[in-house]
Write an enzyme that holds these catalytic residues in place. Sequence first.
Site: not given
Ligand code: 7PJ
Length: 288
Positions: A233, A267
């Site tokens: 990020k 994640r």
């Molecule tokens: C997240 C997500 C996060 C959850 C994305 C990226 C943007 N779902 N989906 N938490 N980020 N739960 O991967 O940079 O931080 S999309």
Amino acid sequence: MHAPFHLDGNKVTRIFRCGAHVFELSRPLVMGVLNVTPDSFSDGGRFLDRQIALSHARRMRDDGADLIDIGGESSRPGAKAVDEATELERVIPIVGALARDGIAVAVDTRKPAVMRAAIAAGASMVNDIAALTAPGALEACAPGTTGVCLMHMRGEPATMQDAPIYDNVVKEVRDFLLARAAACEAAGIARERIAIDPGFGFGKTRVHNLTLLRALGDFAATGYPVLVGLSRKKSLGDITGRAIDERLAASVAAALAAVARGASIVRVHDVRETVDALKVWDAIERGA
Ligand code: 7PJ
């Protein structure tokens, strides 16, 4: 507040239930990211081809991912919305194929129709950046035992990074997530099916993100498993001065810091490296 517990011999372990997959939270879980969008934040377009997407997901599984998160709508800052038919067409065949492999599949969506179709195709979890606030989202997830991740977002992806302001970011985000968890439980989603996520980068400045990360213990103290997404990020780019494809070390450091502060699920894009780092961390914690 009580967490769901599972008696395992003389050991008591918390669990997170995602459909047929019941995860013990005695060690951190890794969720691998699979974007099937042409405009995603980091790997946009690369996995549009279905076969490539499937082999990437299977590779992440082989590398130790506990869950694979499939998203068909980019939620990066400034991203445009995707219509339902397009999202269904991108996501559902992949969900079905991976679920048939026995993989625990999460679907990253805000749309109740996509949630319903993904659950019917075998998804084990719904990961919603809007925390099931869309009309019909709670009802789509309530039947059965699908897990849910409730994420906090301030505003909409198109505008969320326009100078977000909070009085007390930790309290506001935590109160929101607890209210959404209560709404889930009132709709019939059992506590053991619910995870919460502060939503790093979703309507937050770098200082907001760091404040939330330092206060992760306050989120873990709710008893709900905490999911953290910091992989590649912008905040990590701001700190290191690195471009998106050069944020591996920064992402692994952030995942470890999150787990050390109480995150149960990370994640990530780089599953193999994160799994190795967490194995070392876990061995040190256990002393074995
Ligand atoms: C997240 C997500 C996060 C959850 C994305 C990226 C943007 N779902 N989906 N938490 N980020 N739960 O991967 O940079 O931080 S999309």
